[in-house]
Design a protein around this motif. Sequence first.
Motif, short mmCIF file in Angstrom:
data_model
loop_
_atom_site.label_atom_id
_atom_site.label_comp_id
_atom_site.label_asym_id
_atom_site.label_seq_id
_atom_site.Cartn_x
_atom_site.Cartn_y
_atom_site.Cartn_z
N PRO A 90 0.87 -1.25 -0.01
CA PRO A 90 -0.02 0.21 -0.13
C PRO A 90 0.81 1.24 -0.14
CG PRO A 90 -0.87 -1.57 1.82
CD PRO A 90 0.46 -2.07 1.00
N GLY A 91 0.80 2.13 -0.94
CA GLY A 91 1.28 3.54 -0.86
C GLY A 91 2.56 3.37 -1.45
N GLU A 92 2.99 2.22 -2.06
CA GLU A 92 4.50 1.99 -2.50
C GLU A 92 4.42 1.74 -3.94
OE1 GLU A 92 6.00 2.56 1.07
OE2 GLU A 92 7.21 2.44 -0.67
N GLU A 93 5.59 1.66 -4.67
CA GLU A 93 5.67 1.28 -6.12
C GLU A 93 5.64 -0.15 -6.08
OE1 GLU A 93 8.06 5.15 -7.92
OE2 GLU A 93 9.00 3.20 -7.96
N ARG A 94 5.59 -0.55 -7.54
CA ARG A 94 5.70 -2.17 -7.86
C ARG A 94 7.07 -2.46 -7.73
NH1 ARG A 94 1.55 -4.92 -11.67
NH2 ARG A 94 -0.01 -3.63 -10.42
N GLU A 98 6.90 -6.85 6.51
CA GLU A 98 7.42 -5.91 5.45
C GLU A 98 7.08 -6.70 3.92
OE1 GLU A 98 9.23 -6.52 7.95
OE2 GLU A 98 11.31 -6.50 7.60
N ASP A 99 6.84 -8.07 4.12
CA ASP A 99 6.52 -8.57 2.80
C ASP A 99 4.98 -8.62 2.61
OD1 ASP A 99 8.71 -11.16 4.02
OD2 ASP A 99 9.18 -10.05 2.51
N THR A 100 4.39 -8.00 3.39
CA THR A 100 2.95 -7.79 3.08
C THR A 100 2.61 -6.83 1.53
OG1 THR A 100 2.31 -7.99 5.51
CG2 THR A 100 0.67 -6.66 3.99
N ALA A 101 1.96 -7.33 0.79
CA ALA A 101 1.68 -6.63 -0.69
C ALA A 101 0.78 -7.54 -1.36
CB ALA A 101 3.25 -6.50 -1.31
N VAL A 102 0.29 -6.98 -2.41
CA VAL A 102 -0.52 -7.75 -3.26
C VAL A 102 0.92 -8.09 -4.51
CG1 VAL A 102 -1.94 -7.66 -5.44
CG2 VAL A 102 -2.26 -6.48 -3.39
#
Length: 115
Positions: free
Chosen positions: A41-45, A88-92
């Motif tokens: 969230p709120g970060e680049e891919r 910190e690995d939380t992401a799509v």
Amino acid sequence: QVQLVESGGGLVQPGGSLRLSCVASGNIFNINAMVWYRQAPGEERDLVARISRDGTTNYADSVKGRFTISRGSTRNTVYLQMNSLKPEDTAVYYCTADLGSTRYGGQGTLVTVSE
């Protein structure tokens, strides 16, 4: 064209493991590389891991030694084994396939690492 479907995401505690799957269909014989990206969230891919047609693999520094990208017994499936997961690995997580200069992507699967 290539269609991609990711699965395997979910909620896991820190230190746990998950295995993501990506199944490709369509023009799979011309895929040059398959890549896992992630976007918090709120970060680049960001690129997580890549596997080339010849089996060469590359990883982001943040996941080296914890994540492993591999192909299944059929050419159309790629896995991402994720161990020692951190918050910190939380992401799509998105799977992509490169055909020449064209990149195809899936819809993504959510990974949440939390107590």
